[in-house]
Design an enzyme around this catalytic site. Sequence first.
Site, PDB file in Angstrom:
ATOM      1  N   PHE A  37      -0.633   6.962   4.160  1.00 33.90           N
ATOM      2  CA  PHE A  37       0.466   6.671   5.085  1.00 33.90           C
ATOM      3  C   PHE A  37       1.581   5.847   4.435  1.00 33.90           C
ATOM      4  CE2 PHE A  37      -2.834   7.605   8.305  1.00 33.90           C
ATOM      5  CZ  PHE A  37      -2.136   8.565   9.012  1.00 33.90           C
TER       6      PHE A  37
ATOM      7  N   LEU B 270      -2.382  -1.267   3.574  1.00 32.74           N
ATOM      8  CA  LEU B 270      -3.461  -1.402   2.593  1.00 32.74           C
ATOM      9  C   LEU B 270      -4.745  -0.822   3.179  1.00 32.74           C
ATOM     10  CD1 LEU B 270      -3.098  -5.114   1.357  1.00 32.74           C
ATOM     11  CD2 LEU B 270      -2.111  -3.046   0.352  1.00 32.74           C
TER      12      LEU B 270
ATOM     13  N   TYR C 234     -16.374   4.408  14.506  1.00 32.84           N
ATOM     14  CA  TYR C 234     -15.054   3.801  14.327  1.00 32.84           C
ATOM     15  C   TYR C 234     -14.742   2.743  15.377  1.00 32.84           C
ATOM     16  CZ  TYR C 234     -10.698   3.468  11.825  1.00 32.84           C
ATOM     17  OH  TYR C 234      -9.680   2.992  11.048  1.00 32.84           O
TER      18      TYR C 234
ATOM     19  N   VAL D 231      -7.038  13.374   6.186  1.00 32.27           N
ATOM     20  CA  VAL D 231      -7.717  13.251   4.899  1.00 32.27           C
ATOM     21  C   VAL D 231      -6.889  12.342   3.997  1.00 32.27           C
ATOM     22  CG1 VAL D 231      -8.486  14.493   2.844  1.00 32.27           C
ATOM     23  CG2 VAL D 231      -8.642  15.579   5.085  1.00 32.27           C
ATOM     24  N   THR D 232      -7.444  11.209   3.630  1.00 31.10           N
ATOM     25  CA  THR D 232      -6.837  10.354   2.608  1.00 31.10           C
ATOM     26  C   THR D 232      -7.979   9.826   1.737  1.00 31.10           C
ATOM     27  OG1 THR D 232      -7.039   8.282   3.837  1.00 31.10           O
ATOM     28  CG2 THR D 232      -5.006   9.531   4.190  1.00 31.10           C
TER      29      THR D 232
ATOM     30  N   SER E  65      -0.109   5.855  -1.809  1.00 29.20           N
ATOM     31  CA  SER E  65      -0.792   7.056  -1.296  1.00 29.20           C
ATOM     32  C   SER E  65      -0.901   6.969   0.220  1.00 29.20           C
ATOM     33  CB  SER E  65      -2.190   7.217  -1.928  1.00 29.20           C
ATOM     34  OG  SER E  65      -3.017   6.147  -1.595  1.00 29.20           O
TER      35      SER E  65
ATOM     36  N   LYS F 293      -9.741  -3.354  13.548  1.00 34.83           N
ATOM     37  CA  LYS F 293      -8.481  -2.822  14.083  1.00 34.83           C
ATOM     38  C   LYS F 293      -8.077  -3.575  15.350  1.00 34.83           C
ATOM     39  CE  LYS F 293      -7.615   0.291  10.954  1.00 34.83           C
ATOM     40  NZ  LYS F 293      -6.642  -0.039   9.898  1.00 34.83           N
TER      41      LYS F 293
ATOM     42  N   GLY G 113       0.842  -1.200   0.000  1.00 32.14           N
ATOM     43  CA  GLY G 113       0.000   0.000   0.000  1.00 32.14           C
ATOM     44  C   GLY G 113       0.870   1.240   0.000  1.00 32.14           C
TER      45      GLY G 113
ATOM     46  N   PHE H 182      -2.406  -0.776  -5.787  1.00 26.53           N
ATOM     47  CA  PHE H 182      -3.444  -1.141  -6.743  1.00 26.53           C
ATOM     48  C   PHE H 182      -3.905   0.148  -7.401  1.00 26.53           C
ATOM     49  CE2 PHE H 182      -7.650  -3.184  -7.734  1.00 26.53           C
ATOM     50  CZ  PHE H 182      -7.130  -4.266  -8.387  1.00 26.53           C
TER      51      PHE H 182
HETATM   52  P1  NAI Z   1      -4.969   5.184   1.154  1.00 26.99           P
HETATM   53  O1  NAI Z   1      -6.241   4.887   0.463  1.00 26.99           O
HETATM   54  O2  NAI Z   1      -4.388   6.547   0.991  1.00 26.99           O
HETATM   55  O3  NAI Z   1      -3.842   4.113   0.716  1.00 26.99           O
HETATM   56  C1  NAI Z   1      -4.157   2.772   0.558  1.00 26.99           C
HETATM   57  C2  NAI Z   1      -3.073   2.072  -0.216  1.00 26.99           C
HETATM   58  O4  NAI Z   1      -3.452   0.684  -0.375  1.00 26.99           O
HETATM   59  C3  NAI Z   1      -2.861   2.599  -1.641  1.00 26.99           C
HETATM   60  O5  NAI Z   1      -1.477   2.569  -1.931  1.00 26.99           O
HETATM   61  C4  NAI Z   1      -3.580   1.584  -2.524  1.00 26.99           C
HETATM   62  O6  NAI Z   1      -3.083   1.492  -3.848  1.00 26.99           O
HETATM   63  C5  NAI Z   1      -3.301   0.315  -1.745  1.00 26.99           C
HETATM   64  N1  NAI Z   1      -4.224  -0.785  -2.027  1.00 26.99           N
HETATM   65  C6  NAI Z   1      -5.560  -0.824  -1.795  1.00 26.99           C
HETATM   66  N2  NAI Z   1      -6.048  -2.035  -2.176  1.00 26.99           N
HETATM   67  C7  NAI Z   1      -4.996  -2.765  -2.634  1.00 26.99           C
HETATM   68  C8  NAI Z   1      -4.861  -4.059  -3.179  1.00 26.99           C
HETATM   69  N3  NAI Z   1      -5.890  -4.897  -3.290  1.00 26.99           N
HETATM   70  N4  NAI Z   1      -3.632  -4.461  -3.584  1.00 26.99           N
HETATM   71  C9  NAI Z   1      -2.551  -3.625  -3.491  1.00 26.99           C
HETATM   72  N5  NAI Z   1      -2.640  -2.386  -2.965  1.00 26.99           N
HETATM   73  C10 NAI Z   1      -3.840  -1.962  -2.550  1.00 26.99           C
HETATM   74  O7  NAI Z   1      -5.228   4.828   2.688  1.00 26.99           O
HETATM   75  P2  NAI Z   1      -4.632   5.305   4.092  1.00 26.99           P
HETATM   76  O8  NAI Z   1      -5.591   6.237   4.702  1.00 26.99           O
HETATM   77  O9  NAI Z   1      -3.213   5.690   3.968  1.00 26.99           O
HETATM   78  O10 NAI Z   1      -4.740   3.950   4.923  1.00 26.99           O
HETATM   79  C11 NAI Z   1      -3.660   3.085   5.185  1.00 26.99           C
HETATM   80  C12 NAI Z   1      -3.859   2.464   6.558  1.00 26.99           C
HETATM   81  O11 NAI Z   1      -3.821   3.502   7.550  1.00 26.99           O
HETATM   82  C13 NAI Z   1      -5.223   1.770   6.723  1.00 26.99           C
HETATM   83  O12 NAI Z   1      -5.054   0.616   7.492  1.00 26.99           O
HETATM   84  C14 NAI Z   1      -6.018   2.799   7.520  1.00 26.99           C
HETATM   85  O13 NAI Z   1      -7.059   2.211   8.273  1.00 26.99           O
HETATM   86  C15 NAI Z   1      -4.931   3.361   8.413  1.00 26.99           C
HETATM   87  N6  NAI Z   1      -5.246   4.648   9.047  1.00 26.99           N
HETATM   88  C16 NAI Z   1      -5.729   5.704   8.324  1.00 26.99           C
HETATM   89  C17 NAI Z   1      -6.060   6.883   8.972  1.00 26.99           C
HETATM   90  C18 NAI Z   1      -6.598   8.066   8.216  1.00 26.99           C
HETATM   91  O14 NAI Z   1      -7.120   8.990   8.857  1.00 26.99           O
HETATM   92  N7  NAI Z   1      -6.477   8.115   6.911  1.00 26.99           N
HETATM   93  C19 NAI Z   1      -5.867   7.061  10.422  1.00 26.99           C
HETATM   94  C20 NAI Z   1      -5.264   5.905  11.051  1.00 26.99           C
HETATM   95  C21 NAI Z   1      -5.009   4.749  10.386  1.00 26.99           C
END
Ligand code: NAI
Length: 397
Positions: free
Chosen positions: A53, A141, A237, A276-277, A51, A246, A48, A75
């Site tokens: 984190f 991911l 959440y 924001v993501t 984008s 989680k 992942g 992806f």
């Molecule tokens: P994001 O949507 O920005 O990034 C997700 C990544 O996963 C991308 O690189 C995407 O291409 C990849 N991906 C998704 N499905 C895939 C697949 N089937 N195969 C390969 N790659 C795949 O998401 P974000 O927000 O960075 O989330 C990452 C982690 O951080 C998650 O576990 C989320 O729950 C956690 N998180 C996010 C917070 C937030 O406020 N955005 C806060 C705390 C934790």
Amino acid sequence: MIIEPIIKGVVARSAHPAGCEQGIRQHIDLVSRAAPITQGPKRVLILGGSSGFGLAARIALTFGGAEADTIAVSFERGPSEKGVGSAGWYNNIYFKQHATAAGRKAINIVGDAFSTPVRQQVLSAIANEFDGQVDLIIYSLACGVRPQGKDDKMWHSAIKPIGGNLCGASINLQDDSWQETELTAASDREIHDTEKVMGGEDWQQWIELLILHNAIAPQCRTVAFSYIGPQYTYPIYHQGTLGRAKTHLHHTSDELNQKLAPFNGEAYTCVCKALVTKASVFIPTFSPYLLALYKTMKEQGVHETCIEQMQRLFNSKFYPQAQVDAQRLIRMDDWELSSSVQSKTLQRLQQMNSDNFREVGDYHGYKQEFLQLNGFAFDDVDYEQHYCIEQLQALTP
Ligand code: NAI
């Protein structure tokens, strides 16, 4: 053609290549000037990494002091007759260009991280580019579906409350509107399936696969990201389907910590700040909290985006020694959950409604960050520039 933002609900349907490069450049610049990561890893696998984190971790570990080489799985969609492709596609391309220019290896594997071919590509890349071993695996991911492995069946996640319905508001980024929503309580099946998609099972399978193929270096670490948040967001959440998933992830980090012990390795869950993501804007009834939180944290001078969170994680809470709480969690949500931030954020939420959310919360900052994730709304990018699909297709990740 000129590339313009196309937003459907809370999903971006276009991305601007030059803006994506500008985002990468700004983040490289930021971590290059920040307190450096010392005693960091040299060979990093990011699941992942295009984008949010995962990308921020990749930039921090490459340019923020550790000088790591990276393999990132994502992806993403490339340009075609259907559109210009996704932001993550361009992030992969431009990250690689900058990392290569700095003498670092940056391997992009674009495909489904749950699939056997992608797992094999990762093993080959580790064998060929990393002398067979990794020092850090980041599991980042965020997705809505996961194949069950047999037939063509999939588990689908459902972002819902547990035990009762929930009323709240979500913000539609397409027309900047506030929409009252009622979410029904999740069924047992939805709770189970969300845990399958967003819990720790796939993370565990990845680590077991790497152990099986002798790809774990001595002192190798792994980390996945979680969110807990304040009581205000518990119904959607922490006490909802996402929170269940989680919690599973937290337990998985304890199991993986034991599995990595023979390598003197360690496994952690890092609890991050709400940001924001692409994934978080999708969580129903969560955005008013984000607007209020952004306004408060900016006002109090403690706002961080993904890149600042990841640089601070790796320079002060992960290397050389991981800093954990009583539950063995790394807390990057410390500033978010401070009483001064929370009391002011709650006050704002109590005042916020469909008429005033733009002023009471930081809607401008929220929307701008969303646009920038997709390469738009940067001051110094020429958005009048013309592109043709063939020219974009010549860029490869
Ligand atoms: P994001 O949507 O920005 O990034 C997700 C990544 O996963 C991308 O690189 C995407 O291409 C990849 N991906 C998704 N499905 C895939 C697949 N089937 N195969 C390969 N790659 C795949 O998401 P974000 O927000 O960075 O989330 C990452 C982690 O951080 C998650 O576990 C989320 O729950 C956690 N998180 C996010 C917070 C937030 O406020 N955005 C806060 C705390 C934790």
